[in-house]
Every structure is written in structure tokens, then in C-alpha cells.
Design a protein around this motif. Sequence first.
Motif, PDB file in Angstrom:
ATOM      1  N   GLY A 145     113.560  49.804   5.923  1.00 30.21           N
ATOM      2  CA  GLY A 145     112.537  48.989   5.262  1.00 30.21           C
ATOM      3  C   GLY A 145     111.844  49.771   4.154  1.00 30.21           C
ATOM      4  O   GLY A 145     111.567  49.243   3.076  1.00 30.21           O
ATOM      5  N   SER A 336      93.919  47.828   5.456  1.00 30.15           N
ATOM      6  CA  SER A 336      94.692  46.591   5.683  1.00 30.15           C
ATOM      7  C   SER A 336      94.172  45.861   6.914  1.00 30.15           C
ATOM      8  O   SER A 336      93.922  44.651   6.889  1.00 30.15           O
ATOM      9  CB  SER A 336      96.180  46.908   5.867  1.00 30.15           C
ATOM     10  N   HIS A 382      95.989  53.839  -5.012  1.00 28.35           N
ATOM     11  CA  HIS A 382      96.488  55.169  -5.343  1.00 28.35           C
ATOM     12  C   HIS A 382      96.183  55.390  -6.822  1.00 28.35           C
ATOM     13  O   HIS A 382      97.037  55.189  -7.682  1.00 28.35           O
ATOM     14  CB  HIS A 382      97.976  55.206  -5.029  1.00 28.35           C
ATOM     15  N   GLU A 430     104.565  48.736  -5.116  1.00 25.30           N
ATOM     16  CA  GLU A 430     105.201  49.372  -3.956  1.00 25.30           C
ATOM     17  C   GLU A 430     105.530  48.403  -2.823  1.00 25.30           C
ATOM     18  O   GLU A 430     106.257  48.776  -1.906  1.00 25.30           O
ATOM     19  CB  GLU A 430     104.329  50.531  -3.424  1.00 25.30           C
TER      20      GLU A 430
HETATM   21  P1  FAD Z   1     110.357  45.159   6.857  1.00 22.27           P
HETATM   22  O1  FAD Z   1     109.005  44.596   6.628  1.00 22.27           O
HETATM   23  O2  FAD Z   1     111.004  44.827   8.129  1.00 22.27           O
HETATM   24  O3  FAD Z   1     111.316  44.708   5.654  1.00 22.27           O
HETATM   25  C1  FAD Z   1     110.937  44.876   4.312  1.00 22.27           C
HETATM   26  C2  FAD Z   1     112.126  44.482   3.417  1.00 22.27           C
HETATM   27  O4  FAD Z   1     113.190  45.405   3.599  1.00 22.27           O
HETATM   28  C3  FAD Z   1     112.707  43.113   3.750  1.00 22.27           C
HETATM   29  O5  FAD Z   1     113.132  42.500   2.569  1.00 22.27           O
HETATM   30  C4  FAD Z   1     113.904  43.429   4.627  1.00 22.27           C
HETATM   31  O6  FAD Z   1     114.907  42.437   4.559  1.00 22.27           O
HETATM   32  C5  FAD Z   1     114.376  44.743   4.030  1.00 22.27           C
HETATM   33  N1  FAD Z   1     115.030  45.651   4.986  1.00 22.27           N
HETATM   34  C6  FAD Z   1     114.514  46.196   6.109  1.00 22.27           C
HETATM   35  N2  FAD Z   1     115.401  47.026   6.689  1.00 22.27           N
HETATM   36  C7  FAD Z   1     116.521  46.992   5.909  1.00 22.27           C
HETATM   37  C8  FAD Z   1     117.787  47.635   5.953  1.00 22.27           C
HETATM   38  N3  FAD Z   1     118.101  48.479   6.937  1.00 22.27           N
HETATM   39  N4  FAD Z   1     118.665  47.365   4.971  1.00 22.27           N
HETATM   40  C9  FAD Z   1     118.379  46.505   3.964  1.00 22.27           C
HETATM   41  N5  FAD Z   1     117.194  45.870   3.878  1.00 22.27           N
HETATM   42  C10 FAD Z   1     116.281  46.123   4.821  1.00 22.27           C
HETATM   43  N6  FAD Z   1     103.679  49.960   1.762  1.00 22.27           N
HETATM   44  C11 FAD Z   1     103.610  50.930   0.818  1.00 22.27           C
HETATM   45  O7  FAD Z   1     104.532  51.070   0.004  1.00 22.27           O
HETATM   46  N7  FAD Z   1     102.529  51.764   0.736  1.00 22.27           N
HETATM   47  C12 FAD Z   1     101.492  51.691   1.604  1.00 22.27           C
HETATM   48  O8  FAD Z   1     100.540  52.451   1.489  1.00 22.27           O
HETATM   49  C13 FAD Z   1     101.569  50.703   2.636  1.00 22.27           C
HETATM   50  N8  FAD Z   1     100.603  50.623   3.568  1.00 22.27           N
HETATM   51  C14 FAD Z   1     100.713  49.705   4.569  1.00 22.27           C
HETATM   52  C15 FAD Z   1      99.738  49.665   5.576  1.00 22.27           C
HETATM   53  C16 FAD Z   1      99.827  48.753   6.614  1.00 22.27           C
HETATM   54  C17 FAD Z   1      98.784  48.747   7.695  1.00 22.27           C
HETATM   55  C18 FAD Z   1     100.908  47.825   6.650  1.00 22.27           C
HETATM   56  C19 FAD Z   1     101.051  46.827   7.757  1.00 22.27           C
HETATM   57  C20 FAD Z   1     101.876  47.860   5.667  1.00 22.27           C
HETATM   58  C21 FAD Z   1     101.797  48.785   4.622  1.00 22.27           C
HETATM   59  N9  FAD Z   1     102.765  48.861   3.619  1.00 22.27           N
HETATM   60  C22 FAD Z   1     102.707  49.833   2.652  1.00 22.27           C
HETATM   61  C23 FAD Z   1     103.871  47.872   3.600  1.00 22.27           C
HETATM   62  C24 FAD Z   1     105.058  48.197   4.526  1.00 22.27           C
HETATM   63  O9  FAD Z   1     104.713  49.018   5.576  1.00 22.27           O
HETATM   64  C25 FAD Z   1     106.169  48.845   3.731  1.00 22.27           C
HETATM   65  O10 FAD Z   1     106.639  47.894   2.793  1.00 22.27           O
HETATM   66  C26 FAD Z   1     107.350  49.327   4.574  1.00 22.27           C
HETATM   67  O11 FAD Z   1     108.184  50.083   3.728  1.00 22.27           O
HETATM   68  C27 FAD Z   1     108.160  48.202   5.185  1.00 22.27           C
HETATM   69  O12 FAD Z   1     109.027  48.753   6.168  1.00 22.27           O
HETATM   70  P2  FAD Z   1     109.546  47.871   7.397  1.00 22.27           P
HETATM   71  O13 FAD Z   1     110.507  48.690   8.157  1.00 22.27           O
HETATM   72  O14 FAD Z   1     108.430  47.293   8.154  1.00 22.27           O
HETATM   73  O15 FAD Z   1     110.347  46.738   6.610  1.00 22.27           O
END
Ligand code: FAD
Length: 488
Positions: A145, A336, A382, A430
Motif C-alpha cells: 500500500g 487524523s 509537511h 502523498e
Molecule cells: P491500502 O489503503 O490498503 O491501499 C491503498 C492503495 O494501494 C489502493 O489503491 C490499493 O488498491 C493499493 N494497494 C495496496 N496494496 C497493494 C499491492 N500489494 N499491490 C498493488 N496495489 C496495492 N499517508 C502518507 O503518505 N503520509 C502520512 O503521513 C499519512 N498519515 C496517515 C495517518 C493515518 C492515521 C492514516 C489512517 C493514514 C495515513 N496516511 C498517510 C494514508 C495511508 O496510511 C497511506 O496511504 C498508506 O500508504 C496506505 O497503505 P495501506 O497498506 O493501508 O494501503
Amino acid sequence: MSPADVISGLGAIVGPRYVTGPGADMEPFVVDWRGRYRGEALAVVKPGSTAEVSELVRWCMGNDIAIVPQGGNTGMCAGSIPLAQRPSVIVRLDRMNTVRWVSRLGDAIAVDAGCILADVQAAAEERNRLFPLSLGAEGSCQIGGNLSTNAGGTAVLRYGTMRELTLGLEVVLPSGEVMDMMTSLRKDSTGYDLKQLFIGAEGTLGIITGAVLKLFPQPRRRAVALAKLERIEAALDLLALARTRLGERIGSFEIMSRGQIEVIAENLPDVQIPFALDTPWYLLIELVDTLEEMDLDGAMEGLLGAAFEADLVSDAIVAASEAQADALWKIRHSVSEGSKKAGYVVSHDSSVPLEAQAEFVNRISARIAEVRPDARLAIHGHVGDGNLHVLAIIPGIAQDRMAEMKDAAEAINRAVDDVTAELKGSISAEHGIGATNRARLARVADPVELAWMARVKTLFDPAGLMNPGKVLPDASARAEEAPLRSTA
Ligand code: FAD
């Protein structure tokens, strides 16, 4: 194909216990982190290896079933929820969570894409190394992700985004082929760098199954301070001053508005705010160094002293212990969670050129006040990366006012996007585009760039079955897509 046939077909590939059909057990996987969108899936499937991922992709393609990759489901744009009008399965890599190898001399770690970010950080630390990606959801988001959203977080200023932190990738393509780019090479000029296409592609071009990530020396010292500022411009002058004095030692440079901290204080009583909220801006500065004998507290005091003299800072707290440093970071990591409880949040992830940030804040504050005078503004981000998260929070219980909230969100988004475009910025620094920002992207993006993105998508995924309806329109959907379905 009947739902039962789908479950038995997938079960034959990964083992029946790793396939979940519709019902209560599926619930956490079909609702997004904000609790706003509910999708529908035929099954959630958890393969145990790249070979199984490849086989199940071929099986889905052969049976005209769409695939939605899902990591920790912490994304902000409903990218990992099946929302398109077509039969879909969710693919989760939770079982693919091992460290494959570590290159001590090459400072690289190869991991399965299902590894949780915090586990990769811990694996690096065990080896006396740092994997620097850090964000509020690190305890549950997965490397796949992080890669697919090109995650940023709080250490980009020093170490870069996921794009810069990646050396190699393994991807299962929609054809079922495995593209093996699992290299730790620092230099490679052999044609197109295809791994970069999959980073930030949000699962629309294939499933990332493995990655080789950069490691760094583990910092031995850190100093954390919170400075109070009267003007956001002062943060940038302070950054320039800090860069001149301390160079690479600036680990993080994170800003919060008074409105943002007030929202946290009101909604998360456990989070301690150990200072009076008497200025408009609060800047969290972290300095890091690998040299044990480095007097970073002295360096921080020196920086803040110079900042007082230059009239950039009106007051500051320097953490006197690790516990105090953690308490200051806790405030930043609670934005958040705290905001989510404050009302209906219309959040933004804009980046603008560094010098345009003050103008950005002034213009969006005025325009949001015009379109939605009751919205509370909470801003954090940021600041050293030019990436500010502007949250317009509409107070009150929103469940019974969803149509009104959607209209409000559209009007606020339009106002923020217009200002972002005027200042030559990006509407998503991001978090990605997912389902929720697709129309916004289509409105502000260069049409030539968008058309070539659509061609790239068709080249890799001619049937349009990889995460349809995310980032780009679902051109191959047989039926018109329904409006996004909301639970809240
Ligand atoms: P998911 O939410 O499950 O998926 C995100 C996307 O990636 C979807 O389109 C999915 O289809 C795709 N995906 C997932 N796994 C794969 C794979 N293996 N292959 C291909 N595609 C895939 N983000 C930031 O950038 N900076 C921050 O500071 C930040 N702070 C956060 C704070 C909180 C409290 C929360 C809840 C979120 C925050 N985020 C932040 C957002 C989030 O955590 C990020 O976007 C994170 O990278 C998503 O990872 P995930 O595994 O949960 O992906």
C-alpha cells in the motif's frame, strides 16, 4: 459464475481457509478507513506466495472478475475498496509478510509486499539500520500500500518518498506474468525504469508482491522541539536557517495550525498539550544525527536562539527527555484520529512550491469561508515538503445530512483545487487519487498527460480488471458506474 463457484475456484488456488465470502467477516475489508464508502466483493482472498498471486490473477482474468488489491486499508481515497459496477474480489497479502533478504553492505532490505510498515522498521532496527518511512498508520499499513500510494509521511525532507526509498520491485501483471525487478542496484541505466510506473499506480497496473527498500544508518541522537510562530512564512525562513546551520540533520519539519491542535485537544483527551495555544502556528522540529557524541540539544538551542533573534519564533519548548519528545510527536500523530471525531472532514493533500505556501493558506482560507462559512479550518502538514493538509471540518452529526455534505465537499474541493492549480501545485501530494479524487484529477490535470496515463493503463490491463474505477475513469466498464455508495 455463481458466488459459490468463485469461492471454490479461489479456494482451490490458495486453500479454502484463505477465502472469505460475503458476511460479517468481510465487513472490515469492504469499508474504507474513514467509514464513508462501502463496496461489494465476491470474496476476500489471501494468497501465500507470488506464484499463488499469479495463478489467482490468471483465474480472475479468465473469468472476467475484477481485482482490488488491498494492503492495510488505511488509505485516504477509498482506493482499496471495490466500488465499480463489476464483480470483484479483494486480494490481501497479509500472509506474504516475511523479510526475504538483507544486504548489509548494500544497505538494502527485500520484503514481501504484505509486510506491515512497523515490522519493516523493526527489522531494520534489529540490524542497526533505519527504514525511514514513518506515518500515523504505520502499525497497520503495508509496504504494498505504501508503494502503491507513493507514501510520504514525516521524514520525506531528509529521506524522500517511497519512490526514492525503493531500489527494486516484484509485480504480478494483469496477464499473470511476474515482473522480477528485485534488485539492490544503486546504478542501472538499462532503459525505462518500469518499477516507477507501479509506484503510485494504486493497484491499477498490477499487484506488487515484493520490494527492495533502502536502509540508512540508525540515528543515535535526536532533539525535538516545538516552536511557536506568528506567521507561516517564518517556518520557511526557519527552514532555510536550519539548513544553513545543520544541513542533513533536519529529520522532520512539521507544522500544525492552532485550529488543528484545538481539534485534537477537544476530541482526544488523552493527548497532552503541554503549552498554551496562544499563537497561530506550531512547528515540530526534529534533528537527528548518527554520531553519538553530537550535541544535538545544543544545536537545537543554537538554532532556536538564532530564530528568536531573527524574530521568526515567539516561544519554543525543547524536549528534555525521550518521553517528552514522544509526547510532542503524539500530538502530530493524532491529527487524523482527532479530526475524524470533530465532524464531517473534507480533507486535502495539496502540495505547492515552498515559497507559495503562505499565499496558498491565505487564498484557501478566504475561499473556504465563502463557500462554507461554518467550516472549521484545521491545517497540518509537511511544511518542508510544501505539502499542507487542509481540513475543512463541518461540525455536527453528518449521517442524516449526507447529500448536503457531498455538495459541501464538492464546493470546498473545487475552491481548494482552483487555488492549488493557480499556484502550480498538486491536488495529491502523498495520499493518491483512489476513487474519491478521480473527478478532481480529471478537472485539473493536463489532458495530454491524462490521455497517456489511460494508454499506459490499457497497455498493461486491456480488460480493465485491475482496480477498476480508481485513478482513471473505468473506461471498459460495461455499465455506467453507480455513484459511490456511502455508509456515513
Ligand atoms: P491500502 O489503503 O490498503 O491501499 C491503498 C492503495 O494501494 C489502493 O489503491 C490499493 O488498491 C493499493 N494497494 C495496496 N496494496 C497493494 C499491492 N500489494 N499491490 C498493488 N496495489 C496495492 N499517508 C502518507 O503518505 N503520509 C502520512 O503521513 C499519512 N498519515 C496517515 C495517518 C493515518 C492515521 C492514516 C489512517 C493514514 C495515513 N496516511 C498517510 C494514508 C495511508 O496510511 C497511506 O496511504 C498508506 O500508504 C496506505 O497503505 P495501506 O497498506 O493501508 O494501503
